[in-house]
Design a protein around this motif. Structure first.
Motif, PDB file in Angstrom:
ATOM      1  N   MET A 517       0.841  -1.197   0.000  1.00 32.95           N
ATOM      2  CA  MET A 517       0.000   0.000   0.000  1.00 32.95           C
ATOM      3  C   MET A 517       0.876   1.247   0.000  1.00 32.95           C
ATOM      4  SD  MET A 517      -3.158   0.862  -0.121  1.00 32.95           S
ATOM      5  CE  MET A 517      -3.528   2.584  -0.451  1.00 32.95           C
ATOM      6  N   GLU A 518       1.980   1.190   0.687  1.00 30.29           N
ATOM      7  CA  GLU A 518       2.910   2.320   0.714  1.00 30.29           C
ATOM      8  C   GLU A 518       3.448   2.601  -0.696  1.00 30.29           C
ATOM      9  OE1 GLU A 518       5.957   3.468   4.078  1.00 30.29           O
ATOM     10  OE2 GLU A 518       6.819   1.885   2.825  1.00 30.29           O
ATOM     11  N   GLU A 519       3.792   1.536  -1.424  1.00 28.81           N
ATOM     12  CA  GLU A 519       4.297   1.700  -2.788  1.00 28.81           C
ATOM     13  C   GLU A 519       3.200   2.172  -3.738  1.00 28.81           C
ATOM     14  OE1 GLU A 519       7.806  -1.678  -2.934  1.00 28.81           O
ATOM     15  OE2 GLU A 519       5.705  -2.316  -2.975  1.00 28.81           O
ATOM     16  N   ILE A 520       1.981   1.706  -3.519  1.00 31.08           N
ATOM     17  CA  ILE A 520       0.856   2.105  -4.371  1.00 31.08           C
ATOM     18  C   ILE A 520       0.677   3.620  -4.346  1.00 31.08           C
ATOM     19  CG2 ILE A 520      -1.677   2.067  -4.491  1.00 31.08           C
ATOM     20  CD1 ILE A 520      -1.493  -0.943  -3.849  1.00 31.08           C
ATOM     21  N   LEU A 521       0.833   4.233  -3.180  1.00 32.09           N
ATOM     22  CA  LEU A 521       0.697   5.687  -3.084  1.00 32.09           C
ATOM     23  C   LEU A 521       1.773   6.400  -3.904  1.00 32.09           C
ATOM     24  CD1 LEU A 521      -0.271   6.511   0.606  1.00 32.09           C
ATOM     25  CD2 LEU A 521      -1.714   6.352  -1.399  1.00 32.09           C
ATOM     26  N   GLU A 522       2.944   5.819  -3.983  1.00 27.48           N
ATOM     27  CA  GLU A 522       4.022   6.423  -4.759  1.00 27.48           C
ATOM     28  C   GLU A 522       3.824   6.187  -6.262  1.00 27.48           C
ATOM     29  OE1 GLU A 522       7.553   4.687  -3.232  1.00 27.48           O
ATOM     30  OE2 GLU A 522       7.409   5.650  -1.265  1.00 27.48           O
ATOM     31  N   MET A 523       3.154   5.092  -6.634  1.00 30.21           N
ATOM     32  CA  MET A 523       3.018   4.691  -8.034  1.00 30.21           C
ATOM     33  C   MET A 523       1.664   5.068  -8.639  1.00 30.21           C
ATOM     34  SD  MET A 523       4.444   0.828  -7.384  1.00 30.21           S
ATOM     35  CE  MET A 523       4.174   0.260  -9.055  1.00 30.21           C
ATOM     36  N   LYS A 524       0.767   5.612  -7.864  1.00 25.93           N
ATOM     37  CA  LYS A 524      -0.616   5.800  -8.304  1.00 25.93           C
ATOM     38  C   LYS A 524      -0.699   6.580  -9.616  1.00 25.93           C
ATOM     39  CE  LYS A 524      -1.236   9.898  -5.389  1.00 25.93           C
ATOM     40  NZ  LYS A 524      -1.968  10.484  -4.258  1.00 25.93           N
ATOM     41  N   ASP A 525      -1.617   6.136 -10.461  1.00 23.76           N
ATOM     42  CA  ASP A 525      -1.862   6.782 -11.749  1.00 23.76           C
ATOM     43  C   ASP A 525      -3.184   7.545 -11.635  1.00 23.76           C
ATOM     44  OD1 ASP A 525      -2.385   7.500 -14.357  1.00 23.76           O
ATOM     45  OD2 ASP A 525      -1.717   5.605 -15.226  1.00 23.76           O
ATOM     46  N   VAL A 526      -3.091   8.782 -11.200  1.00 22.25           N
ATOM     47  CA  VAL A 526      -4.285   9.577 -10.915  1.00 22.25           C
ATOM     48  C   VAL A 526      -5.112   9.793 -12.184  1.00 22.25           C
ATOM     49  CG1 VAL A 526      -5.125  11.819 -10.123  1.00 22.25           C
ATOM     50  CG2 VAL A 526      -3.251  10.689  -8.912  1.00 22.25           C
ATOM     51  N   LYS A 527      -4.448  10.030 -13.314  1.00 23.19           N
ATOM     52  CA  LYS A 527      -5.181  10.255 -14.566  1.00 23.19           C
ATOM     53  C   LYS A 527      -6.030   9.052 -14.936  1.00 23.19           C
ATOM     54  CE  LYS A 527      -2.098  13.670 -16.692  1.00 23.19           C
ATOM     55  NZ  LYS A 527      -1.227  13.974 -17.869  1.00 23.19           N
TER      56      LYS A 527
END
Length: 544
Positions: A517-527
């Motif tokens: 989950m920590e990595e997901i926040l760094e990798m998130k694709d907001v678009k």
């Protein structure tokens, strides 16, 4: 990455506004809503923010920001220029009384003014608590009245509340206040005048950049009032990121604000409602009929229901008394139980959703299915499921976060004991073995080293501060990446089934890239996430 806390972010925002607006800033009424950290107790709000969480009302559906603006607007006529500080995951229901009573209360031009809510004493142990000057002058029969505050306590013990004079007895409130017995006035939002804003701006210019975590409630408010002392600056039990200069910086803030007045608005017919945890979310949106009536919340809000079998006679969701469904496209063959929340979901084939669950931002598109849907036509009970788009090796991939509704993502455990950490009703070791997660390496999930005597950290029990390396579910790489939302959702269900059964041959995650989950926040694709929601919005809009 350093996280400055909501106090530090307040200073950053003030500095930004001063840079953009200049002296004009000091004539403004500024609403500052904190992002609320990483939302570890409600991970569906982690990537896009708590303030954009859906509220089951409106067409199109409201978000928390809409509700916040409506909640605080009645304060404006009695508010001078200044800064109103609020959180992003609470709801305030209140009555200001007759219009003519507005002359009896106001936000003060200088210093701080805080909203104070009557609460049972036990509630005060998890909030800020105000010590009111001369409790004999408290008139609890009036909807709202101004009072002076002597000091502010943060998450005090009950014995401490009695010792410091924070408990009031024999107060009689309106029938809207449900509890009986001794009362404490607890915190929510607060306001400070531009005199304080100027002090904080000067402090920030002298101490920028901040290298420690500052809390707007703990570090600003505890310095206020004539009885305030600096002893709180040494208490680091609620600090997430402990750094060497934390105590010296806190002491500087105490000296800066010492002697500043704090006045209270006693909101005697108010209710402070927090929805920042999975259990609170389910309770208030599924069962709290009083709140639903007060705010006009609905169980079926901005959805469209497709008929998979046109000849079948099926009832509409709103006629069956089922769970709370928001901004979703579902087949009428879906079953959503009374204690489950569905939000931002698009299912083209029927699912039977489990009890006591939150299903967020998930999709099942028929054209993307590889296996027969019947193998996963039902989700287990007590699950939190949320699909996130991420950027991985320059491609958009999807991870479906899955937890048991009772899993504690914040709890730190020694790295030597991580195999026994509770996950999905069992433990991490069972999940790793049954899902063949051979790439799971404990040393990759070390959150840090806890210093001797540091005490209780975020969600951590006592007695764990012995120089041990520690980690949490938040930091463990448990979520495989897939090429589509459908495949990700189905894979997550397979993993849950494997973890909760004695059959180790249901799923093999050994060849997948897995993330935390920590990595997901760094990798998130907001678009990509916003594109999905825009498409869903367009589909619902065409049919409603």
């Amino acid at each position: 990455m350093f996280i400055p806390g909501n106090g530090g972010s307040t200073l950053v925002v003030l500095s930004f506004l001063k840079l953009r607006l200049g002296q004009e800033m000091f004539d403004k009424k500024i609403l500052l809503i904190h992002a609320g950290g990483q939302s570890k107790r409600m991970p569906s709000a982690s990537c896009l923010g708590k303030i954009f969480s859906p509220i089951p009302h409106g067409d199109p559906i409201y978000q928390m920001l809409d509700l916040k603006l409506a909640m605080y607007m009645p304060f404006l006529p009695n508010m001078p220029p200044g800064v109103f500080v609020a959180c992003a995951d609470d709801i305030l229901v209140y009555d200001l009384g007759p219009a003519e009573d507005s002359k009896f209360w106001s936000f003060c031009f200088n210093g701080f003014t805080a909203l104070a809510h009557p609460s049972p004493v036990q509630i005060g142990t998890k909030h800020g608590v105000y010590v009111v000057e001369n409790e004999k002058n408290v008139d609890s029969t009036k909807e709202i009245r101004g009072m002076r505050c002597l000091r502010v306590l943060q998450k005090p013990r009950i014995t401490q509340m009695y010792e410091k004079g924070a408990v009031l007895s024999n107060l009689k409130f309106s029938s809207e206040i449900a509890f009986k017995g001794d009362t404490s006035y607890t915190d929510s939002a607060f306001f400070f005048g531009m005199d304080v804003a100027k002090k904080l701006l000067h402090f920030y210019s002298e101490n920028c950049p901040l290298t420690c975590e500052i809390d707007a409630y703990g570090d600003f408010l505890q310095a206020l009032g004539p009885l305030a002392t600096s002893e709180y600056v040494h208490n680091t039990s609620n600090v997430t990121h402990l750094t060497p200069n934390l105590v010296p910086t806190r002491l500087k803030i105490f000296e800066l604000l010492k002697g500043t007045d704090i006045n209270l608005l006693l909101m005697n017919t108010s209710k402070f409602i927090h929805i920042g945890t999975t259990k609170e979310y389910i309770h208030h949106f599924c069962f709290d009929t009083k709140l639903q009536n007060e705010l006009g919340l609905e169980k079926d809000c901005f959805n469209t229901f497709t008929e998979v079998e046109p000849s079948a006679k099926r009832q509409k969701f709103s006629d069956t008394g089922l769970g709370c469904i928001m901004h979703s496209c579902l087949p009428t063959g879906c079953f959503v139980p009374q204690n489950t929340v569905i939000e931002y979901c698009h299912f083209e084939l029927p699912l039977q959703v489990g009890q006591n669950s939150i299903i967020s931002n998930c999709a099942v598109f028929e054209e993307e299915l590889v296996d027969d849907i019947s193998t996963h036509s039902q989700t287990p009970h007590n699950l939190f499921l949320h699909t996130v788009a991420v950027k991985h090796q320059e491609k958009t991939k999807y991870a479906t976060i899955v937890f048991h509704i009772d899993d504690n993502l914040k709890k730190n455990v020694p790295i030597s004991e991580v195999a026994g950490a509770s996950y999905l009703g069992y433990d991490v070791q069972r999940f790793v073995e049954n899902c063949k997660l051979i790439q799971f390496q404990l040393e990759e999930h070390t959150g840090g080293v806890e210093e001797e005597g540091q005490g209780e950290r975020e969600g951590q029990g006592e007695g764990e501060g012995n120089g041990k390396a520690f980690t949490s579910l938040w930091q463990m790489s448990l979520f495989p990446l897939e090429s589509s939302m459908t495949k990700s959702f189905m894979l997550a269900l397979s993993a849950v089934k494997a973890a909760q059964s004695n059959n180790p041959n249901i799923v093999d995650l050994s060849n997948y890239d897995v993330v935390s989950m920590e990595e997901i926040l760094e990798m998130k694709d907001v678009k990509a996430m916003l594109k999905y929601r825009e498409d869903l919005f367009a589909k619902i809009s065409k049919s409603v």
